[in-house]
Design a protein around this motif. Sequence first.
Motif, PDB file in Angstrom:
ATOM      1  N   MET A 214     143.113  80.575-112.101  1.00 34.28           N
ATOM      2  CA  MET A 214     144.403  80.911-111.514  1.00 34.28           C
ATOM      3  C   MET A 214     145.162  81.824-112.478  1.00 34.28           C
ATOM      4  SD  MET A 214     145.463  77.190-109.934  1.00 34.28           S
ATOM      5  CE  MET A 214     145.699  76.451-111.545  1.00 34.28           C
ATOM      6  N   ASN A 215     145.397  83.042-112.049  1.00 37.26           N
ATOM      7  CA  ASN A 215     146.123  84.023-112.858  1.00 37.26           C
ATOM      8  C   ASN A 215     147.461  84.351-112.216  1.00 37.26           C
ATOM      9  OD1 ASN A 215     143.874  84.170-114.592  1.00 37.26           O
ATOM     10  ND2 ASN A 215     142.971  85.825-113.383  1.00 37.26           N
ATOM     11  N   ARG A 216     148.355  84.898-113.026  1.00 36.50           N
ATOM     12  CA  ARG A 216     149.687  85.315-112.551  1.00 36.50           C
ATOM     13  C   ARG A 216     150.326  84.199-111.723  1.00 36.50           C
ATOM     14  NH1 ARG A 216     146.600  89.549-110.957  1.00 36.50           N
ATOM     15  NH2 ARG A 216     147.364  89.556-108.823  1.00 36.50           N
ATOM     16  N   LEU A 217     150.363  83.039-112.297  1.00 38.62           N
ATOM     17  CA  LEU A 217     150.893  81.883-111.583  1.00 38.62           C
ATOM     18  C   LEU A 217     152.376  82.054-111.275  1.00 38.62           C
ATOM     19  CD1 LEU A 217     148.945  79.122-113.475  1.00 38.62           C
ATOM     20  CD2 LEU A 217     149.000  79.371-110.990  1.00 38.62           C
ATOM     21  N   LYS A 218     152.750  81.501-110.126  1.00 42.49           N
ATOM     22  CA  LYS A 218     154.132  81.567-109.665  1.00 42.49           C
ATOM     23  C   LYS A 218     154.666  80.135-109.491  1.00 42.49           C
ATOM     24  CE  LYS A 218     152.922  85.542-106.751  1.00 42.49           C
ATOM     25  NZ  LYS A 218     152.920  86.060-105.351  1.00 42.49           N
ATOM     26  N   PRO A 219     155.977  79.961-109.509  1.00 39.59           N
ATOM     27  CA  PRO A 219     156.530  78.624-109.251  1.00 39.59           C
ATOM     28  C   PRO A 219     156.059  78.036-107.918  1.00 39.59           C
ATOM     29  CG  PRO A 219     158.206  80.024-110.205  1.00 39.59           C
ATOM     30  CD  PRO A 219     157.013  80.911-109.951  1.00 39.59           C
ATOM     31  N   ASP A 220     155.821  78.890-106.931  1.00 36.89           N
ATOM     32  CA  ASP A 220     155.342  78.412-105.629  1.00 36.89           C
ATOM     33  C   ASP A 220     153.938  77.842-105.695  1.00 36.89           C
ATOM     34  OD1 ASP A 220     156.947  80.882-103.419  1.00 36.89           O
ATOM     35  OD2 ASP A 220     157.687  79.061-104.393  1.00 36.89           O
TER      36      ASP A 220
END
Length: 127
Positions: free
Chosen positions: A82-88
């Motif tokens: 998982m890259n560039r993880l976001k709060p969502d």
Amino acid sequence: VQLQASGGGLVQAGASLRLSCVFSGRIFSSHIMGWFRQAPGKEREFVAAVGTGGRLTKYADSVKGRFTISRDDAKNTVYLQMNRLKPDDTAVYYCAADRVRQILQPLAVGLSDYDYWGPGTQVTVSS
């Protein structure tokens, strides 16, 4: 069958994590493997799936281009990079196994299509 996921944690937005799920109890290579997630107050949703042999993959639109699913049949393990993880992306992530019953069985996205589930690992992404 037992599935044990690991690799979750607390990270900042933009960071990366790699989840692993170890499969035991049956022949790993005979199962399509999937990752699902469930955020607080929401239904469990499909994230990604990988076919037997690892060539075919499918992703939810929300993670396409950021997440990569892969498998290592020698280690009976499926991964979710998982890259560039976001709060969502904050959720409990579950791995699941779908026993192959027919030739050219499609990669399923429905919860009921999967035969076995692991207990999940928490991923929290802070903004």
